[in-house]
Design a protein around this motif. Structure first.
Motif, short mmCIF file in Angstrom:
data_model
loop_
_atom_site.label_atom_id
_atom_site.label_comp_id
_atom_site.label_asym_id
_atom_site.label_seq_id
_atom_site.Cartn_x
_atom_site.Cartn_y
_atom_site.Cartn_z
N GLY A 331 0.80 -1.22 0.00
CA GLY A 331 0.00 0.00 0.00
C GLY A 331 0.83 1.26 0.00
O GLY A 331 0.29 2.38 -0.02
N ASN A 332 2.16 1.12 0.01
CA ASN A 332 3.05 2.29 0.04
C ASN A 332 3.41 2.80 -1.36
O ASN A 332 4.15 3.78 -1.48
N TYR A 333 2.90 2.11 -2.37
CA TYR A 333 3.28 2.48 -3.74
C TYR A 333 2.06 2.82 -4.59
O TYR A 333 2.11 2.76 -5.82
N LEU A 339 3.46 0.47 -14.24
CA LEU A 339 4.66 0.45 -15.09
C LEU A 339 5.87 0.96 -14.31
O LEU A 339 6.97 0.42 -14.42
N GLY A 340 5.66 2.01 -13.52
CA GLY A 340 6.74 2.54 -12.70
C GLY A 340 7.25 1.53 -11.70
O GLY A 340 8.46 1.38 -11.49
N ASN A 348 12.09 -3.58 -17.99
CA ASN A 348 12.34 -2.34 -18.74
C ASN A 348 11.47 -2.23 -19.97
O ASN A 348 11.73 -1.44 -20.87
N SER A 349 10.40 -3.03 -19.99
CA SER A 349 9.47 -3.01 -21.13
C SER A 349 8.06 -3.31 -20.64
O SER A 349 7.85 -4.28 -19.91
N PHE A 357 4.04 -11.25 -16.26
CA PHE A 357 3.17 -11.25 -15.08
C PHE A 357 1.98 -12.19 -15.30
O PHE A 357 1.65 -13.00 -14.42
N LYS A 358 1.35 -12.09 -16.47
CA LYS A 358 0.19 -12.93 -16.74
C LYS A 358 0.58 -14.40 -16.84
O LYS A 358 -0.18 -15.28 -16.40
#
Length: 380
Positions: A331-333, A339-340, A348-349, A357-358
């Motif tokens: 919860g801190n982000y 993307l960040g 990096n893409s 991820f999927k």
């Protein structure tokens, strides 16, 4: 006199000659890391340029102005397939050396040039142009079929080489989009399909029209081939060069059942990853990780494959995905985009991040983030 009856198709071909010549010269003479491979592709480009010149010379009846222009050999179609294949091999393996033995690939070109000499001899004897001779009508369909078979065959081998390269890339690079040759795979596929489409043209021309179709009837195919070839050349020159860090591909090692020693080393490797956070480096490769761990890349590869049952790419990306999940749950982000966060965790893409991820979690990053928010809302 030379008849210059410009139409849409020959205007496109004239433009392709100038553009093709430009990129051909750039590929051959520009000093770059992949120059040896680029020279091969530059020659491919010039073969299409010469072919386009030959097409225009027939359409514009240039022999009315330059009587013996047809004596100049401008067709090298049986060299296209081998050159394209050797380019792919060279671009996907820096250790691939082209030697004299590869000359066997170009033996069919001798047949094509011999046919050209026979046709020119017939033309000189009968005082007619090359395309009006009986030898041209009898032999050129054979050359066309040989060219179609050659190019399609070599294109298939080229596509297999790219697929093998991508397989090796996945095993050795954690983030491999920068080294991907999917663009070349697509263009070679298109190139092969266009040549395949040449088959019905040739059959219909030879069987139905007794090989009497004019140049204008073939213009759509000529234009597509010119555009595709120049497209390949432009992409190859304008894209960032593929410069692999590991140019020595490890030899295959006979697979053995994981031993107790390998299991211990695999646990040690996981500890090193969790302690030193090597996966946060978006440029991490098998070799660079091996250097950090002070072990040989082959040993590290065997350790990951046998000890963990994974390839290098999956091994690293699992850590990155887990790091992203931890940040999302903390919860801190929330002020940072997905993307960040992915960039902070070693990706990096955007494309690679979403795909990886999927593949690992079975759900897209965005839907995963929404599910976290939904579960928190239900908990409240």
């Amino acid at each position: 006199m030379c008849e210059l009856n410009l139409n849409f198709y020959n205007f496109i071909i004239i433009a392709s000659i100038f553009i093709g010549t430009t990129f051909g010269l750039l590929l051959i003479f520009t000093k770059r890391a992949n120059r040896k491979a680029n020279i091969l592709l530059g020659i491919v480009t010039f073969i299409i340029v010469f072919w386009s010149v030959w097409i225009l010379s027939l359409d514009f009846q240039i022999t009315n102005y330059l009587t013996y222009f047809y004596l100049i050999p401008l067709n090298y179609s049986l060299a296209l397939g081998p050159l394209l294949y050797l380019y792919v091999k060279k671009i996907t393996d820096f250790n691939y050396h082209i030697s004299k033995k590869h000359g066997v690939h170009f033996l069919p070109l001798i047949i094509e040039l011999t046919v050209h000499i026979i046709i020119c001899r017939d033309a000189l004897i009968n005082n007619i142009t090359a395309v009006e001779t009986d030898t041209y009508l009898k032999l050129m369909p054979i050359i066309q079929f040989l060219a179609i078979i050659s190019i399609i065959t070599y294109s298939i081998y080229s596509l297999k080489a790219i697929k093998f390269y991508h397989f090796w890339l996945k095993k050795n690079y954690s983030t491999n989009d920068a080294y991907s040759l999917r663009w070349l795979y697509r263009l070679i596929t298109i190139f092969a399909i266009i040549w395949f489409l040449w088959t019905p043209y040739t059959i219909i021309d030879y069987v139905v029209f007794d090989f009497q179709l004019g140049i204008s009837d073939y213009y759509p195919i000529y234009v597509l081939l010119s555009i595709t070839t120049i497209w390949i050349s432009a992409e190859a020159f304008l894209r960032p060069e593929v410069i692999l860090l590991e140019t020595n591909k490890p030899k295959s090692i006979k697979k053995e059942n994981p031993s107790e020693e390998i299991a211990k080393k695999a646990s040690w490797l996981k500890e090193q990853m969790e302690t030193n956070l090597f996966y946060l480096n978006s440029e991490l490769t098998l070799k660079s990780l091996a250097d950090n761990l002070d072990i040989h890349p082959n040993v590290l590869s065997k350790l990951i494959n046998d000890g963990l049952g994974k390839n290098f790419s999956d091994f690293i990306n699992e850590y990155r995905v887990n790091a992203i999940i931890q940040k999302l749950h903390s919860g801190n982000y929330d002020h940072i985009t997905l993307l960040g966060i992915s960039f902070e965790c070693g990706f990096n893409s955007k494309t690679t991040f979403n795909r990886v991820f999927k593949n690992i979690k079975g759900i897209t990053p965005l839907n995963y983030k929404k599910s976290i928010k939904k579960s928190l809302h239900n908990f409240k």
